[in-house]
Scaffold this active site. Structure first.
Site, mmCIF file in Angstrom:
data_model
loop_
_atom_site.group_PDB
_atom_site.id
_atom_site.type_symbol
_atom_site.label_atom_id
_atom_site.label_comp_id
_atom_site.label_asym_id
_atom_site.label_seq_id
_atom_site.Cartn_x
_atom_site.Cartn_y
_atom_site.Cartn_z
ATOM 1 N N HIS B 74 -12.920 -5.792 6.534
ATOM 2 C CA HIS B 74 -12.879 -4.683 5.561
ATOM 3 C C HIS B 74 -11.559 -3.927 5.663
ATOM 4 C CE1 HIS B 74 -15.287 -1.158 3.614
ATOM 5 N NE2 HIS B 74 -14.026 -1.176 3.212
ATOM 6 N N ASP B 319 -11.871 -0.536 7.889
ATOM 7 C CA ASP B 319 -11.787 0.134 6.597
ATOM 8 C C ASP B 319 -10.391 0.753 6.426
ATOM 9 O OD1 ASP B 319 -12.360 1.154 4.109
ATOM 10 O OD2 ASP B 319 -13.809 2.638 4.804
#
Lengths: 317, 445
Positions: B74, B319
């Site tokens: 991610h 992220d």
């Protein structure tokens, strides 16, 4: 004091120092010539990103009473409307060499950012729902003038506490000065998390009579009919401060502007209990004290340091 | 075809001498010589047993640790459309500096990767610019609007590893159900950003003690946990497979565990910032700490650490969300969400979870590569015959995050200023050297 960004930055001595100085300035306000030379030649910029009448005008008057030059900038009709960032606006204004920037912003923390971008002293005139330190200081001044001390005084803050920067600053300031603080309102506007700040949380006004001071907050009309407050009628039925709820020995405060007939009934606004106009008068002398505090001891941005000793002498023009 | 893309580079010819090799996948744990020839692991031997063949470079690695390089399921690489924040070159350079051999890019770019042709173009750029292997996710809904499904089969054929509307939730249960039905024919995991907009509203941080204190609008934990519970049931009903992105709350971990216990095919990831930071870090209104989902309470953080340690949460995902300085240098409420993380994720987690004994080093290493398995990719392993995906790390080296700048184009790292242990000296990705610490010499044999 270099900047005034939050009540959190002030200890009891600092708050009492500002209140004491405001008391001195109040004495001068009764004289025929109300102006002091303390900040002569200093530049104060009022940078207001939100509508404000009393805060902006009282800062302007406070600066003028101390003989400072004042520039007022409001968001509408300025480069802000053309999309200039806060940082670029501050850089532009800083080029004029201001000694203080008084800023009101709809965004929490904006004054702290500005303080990092300019050499001027920064005074927070309200940032988002975060802080409104000069309002809390003028409320401390108003109550101290009336009661002598806040030690042990029971203060109830009633209404939309969640969305109120006034409430956040007042809670901190009242607690520092030794008051007992209760916050009251519907659970959607007074979440239990407020207890962590050291206050008592109430979701009804049944015990309001135990308050020495009732501090009503302005109810934002746009919140009416939202999830927070289903209806105006329901809110006033449960939380309006009126003659039925307010006793004759209880003091009433409100930061203004008042929604007559909503958070306060007309009869309590006009009663002897109400300190609302005293709060407005306090706004000027307390903001004088704050500007004096951040500026009089500091070197000027453009010239030599002022002497503090002359500051309290009335101008003999 | 391989779903991962990397720019062609000369295959590594390396002899790593005496490194402490630690690989939870193979069970190796001890000092070894490791020979890499033509980009493949050619031999493993006891220290001093292997000689460098002609043309190979020797790395004196005694006292250093050699791990399988990490995989991040991610990241936001911002190409196309937001190259002022990051691009495939700078983003994969940051990944290599953090010890990663592969990263998976989210499709919330400008334009959104919701058409096969766009994905094809992105693959071409990666073939030119990617320093470590990059995989791409396609959008679940056209434009991330949550209304119309993308051509999922076509996107898969163009190389999409799976699908996500990351940055936004799939609000419509009906749309998610359709996507899961389509998954049965085209495959590919559905990675879900779980958030109920009716609950998160205009929130900018966790709803709780600190948001009340600061007067900022809050995002409650139930915004995430209720959607995880809902979507696990939908996945169960459709016999589908879903992956829950960036878990932030205790109740979310519990919802994930409950779903797995019922045999539903679910997985989860957690980011270093949710493992190490809390709502209290927001108090100073530093926009580096503004992310979505928001930093929550110490209790949530402890549940995330426990979930990662016991395997409820399969993997770590950064992220990595770069934003330009001017975009973050604004009041908190106006700032975009996200922190970078690729360059320091191992170091912060090693320093703050492994060293204090909250999680074992082998477990952390497993969780930093397990993202590959969730996306049906090979998990890097240090074994003869495997492509070299390695990172050489000096666990004793101390540094301060951000002290020498970043490889990323952006500097919005919430860990900036932290003193950490564990410095990447060398990263080999898909058989080629992707990163070498500037002061760390490779000597020709």
């Amino acid at each position: 004091m270099r900047h005034l960004l939050s009540i959190e930055d002030l200890d009891r001595a600092a708050i009492e120092g500002i209140v004491d100085r405001a008391t001195h300035f109040a004495q001068i306000a009764d004289r025929p010539i109300k102006k002091l030379p303390s900040l002569r030649g200093r530049l104060v910029i009022n940078l207001f990103y939100e509508a404000s009448t009393r805060t902006r005008s009282s800062f302007e008057l406070a600066a003028k009473r101390l003989s400072a030059d004042v520039m007022n900038l409001v968001a509408t009709g300025s480069s802000v409307e053309k999309g200039e960032s806060l940082r670029d606006t501050v850089a532009t204004l800083s080029a004029y060499g201001p000694d203080a920037i008084v800023i009101r912003s709809p965004h929490a923390g904006a004054p702290g950012l500005v303080a990092g971008w300019t050499n001027a002293a920064v005074v927070n005139a309200g940032d988002g729902k975060h802080q409104h330190p000069t309002q809390a200081l003028l409320d401390c001044y108003t109550l101290t003038s009336r009661l002598g001390s806040l030690e042990g005084v029971n203060i109830w803050i009633v209404g939309d506490v969640l969305h109120s920067r006034v409430a956040r600053s007042c809670i901190q300031a009242f607690l520092v000065l030794g008051a007992h603080v209760t916050v009251a309102g519907p659970p959607t506007l007074v979440p239990d998390e407020f207890a962590a700040l050291g206050v008592t949380v109430r979701h009804g006004l049944e015990e309001l009579r135990e308050a020495d001071v009732v501090y009503a907050l302005r109810m934002q009309l746009e919140r009416m009919g939202s999830v927070d407050v289903p209806s105006l009628r329901e809110y006033t039925a449960h939380f309006q401060i009126n003659a039925r709820r307010l006793g004759p020995r209880q003091l009433l405060m409100h930061p203004g502007p008042v929604n007559r007939g909503i958070e306060l009934s007309g009869e309590v606004i006009d009663s002897a209990s109400a300190l609302i106009t005293s709060q407005v008068a306090a706004g000027v002398v307390v903001r004088m004290a704050v500007l004096y505090d951040v500026l009089a001891g500091a070197p000027t941005q453009t010239g030599a340091p002022d002497t503090i000793s002359a500051a309290l002498e009335p101008q003999t023009a | 075809m391989s779903a991962l893309v990397i720019a062609p580079r000369p295959p590594a010819e390396l002899l790593l001498r005496g490194a402490h090799v630690l690989d939870p996948a193979t069970g190796i744990d001890g000092p070894h010589d490791v020979l890499v020839r033509d980009g493949e692991i050619a031999a493993l031997g006891s220290p001093g047993s292997l000689d460098a063949p002609a043309g190979a470079q020797t790395v004196e690695a005694e006292g250093k640790h050699l791990f399988p390089a990490f995989v991040d399921p991610h990241v936001h690489l911002r190409t196309p459309g937001q190259e002022h924040k990051e691009d495939l070159e700078t983003g994969t350079r940051a990944a290599a500096a953090g010890g990663y051999c592969a990263v998976v890019a989210m499709p919330n770019t400008d334009p959104v990767i919701d058409q096969p042709l766009l994905l094809g173009g992105l693959v071409s750029i990666a073939q030119r610019d990617a320093r470590v292997a990059v995989g791409f996710m396609g959008a679940i809904s056209v434009g991330l609007h949550g209304e119309q499904l993308t051509e999922m089969s076509e996107l898969r054929e163009a190389g999409a590893l799976g699908f996500t509307d990351d940055g936004r939730p799939v609000v419509s249960a009906g749309l998610l159900r359709q996507a899961l039905a389509r998954q049965r024919s085209c495959g590919g995991v559905l990675a879900l950003h779980e958030e109920d907009p009716a609950l998160s509203g205009a929130g900018v941080m966790h709803e709780g003690r600190v948001s009340v204190e600061l007067g900022l609008a809050g995002i409650p934990s139930i915004s995430e946990s209720t959607m995880i519970a809902r979507d696990a049931l939908i996945a169960d009903h459709e016999r589908g497979r879903v992956h829950f992105q960036h878990l932030s709350a205790r109740r979310s971990v519990e919802a994930l565990a409950a779903a797995r216990e019922r045999g539903i095919r679910v997985s989860g990831e957690v980011s270093p910032h949710h493992l190490l930071c809390t709502e209290d870090d927001v108090r100073a209104l530093d926009t580096s700490f503004k992310m979505n989902p928001p930093l929550r309470t110490e209790d949530d953080r402890m549940a995330l650490i426990a979930g990662l340690a016991d395997g409820t949460i399969e993997c770590v995902a950064t992220d990595h969300a770069p934003h330009a300085r001017d975009e973050k240098n604004v009041p908190f409420e106006q700032a975009p969400m996200g922190t970078t993380g690729l360059e320091c994720s191992f170091a912060v987690l090693y320093t703050e979870l492994v060293l204090p004994g909250l999680i074992a080093l082998e477990v952390l290493l497993e969780r930093m590569t397990a993202g590959a398995r969730l996306l049906d990719l090979d998990v890097p392993a240090i074994a003869v015959g495997r492509s070299a995906n390695l990172c050489l790390i000096d666990l004793a080296a101390q540094w301060r995050i951000g002290e020498a700048g970043y490889e990323s184009r952006s500097a919005n790292c919430c860990f900036a200023g932290r003193e950490v242990n564990g410095r990447t000296l060398l990263t080999v990705a898909s058989g080629a050297v992707a990163y070498r610490e500037r002061a760390f010499a490779l000597s020709a044999a």
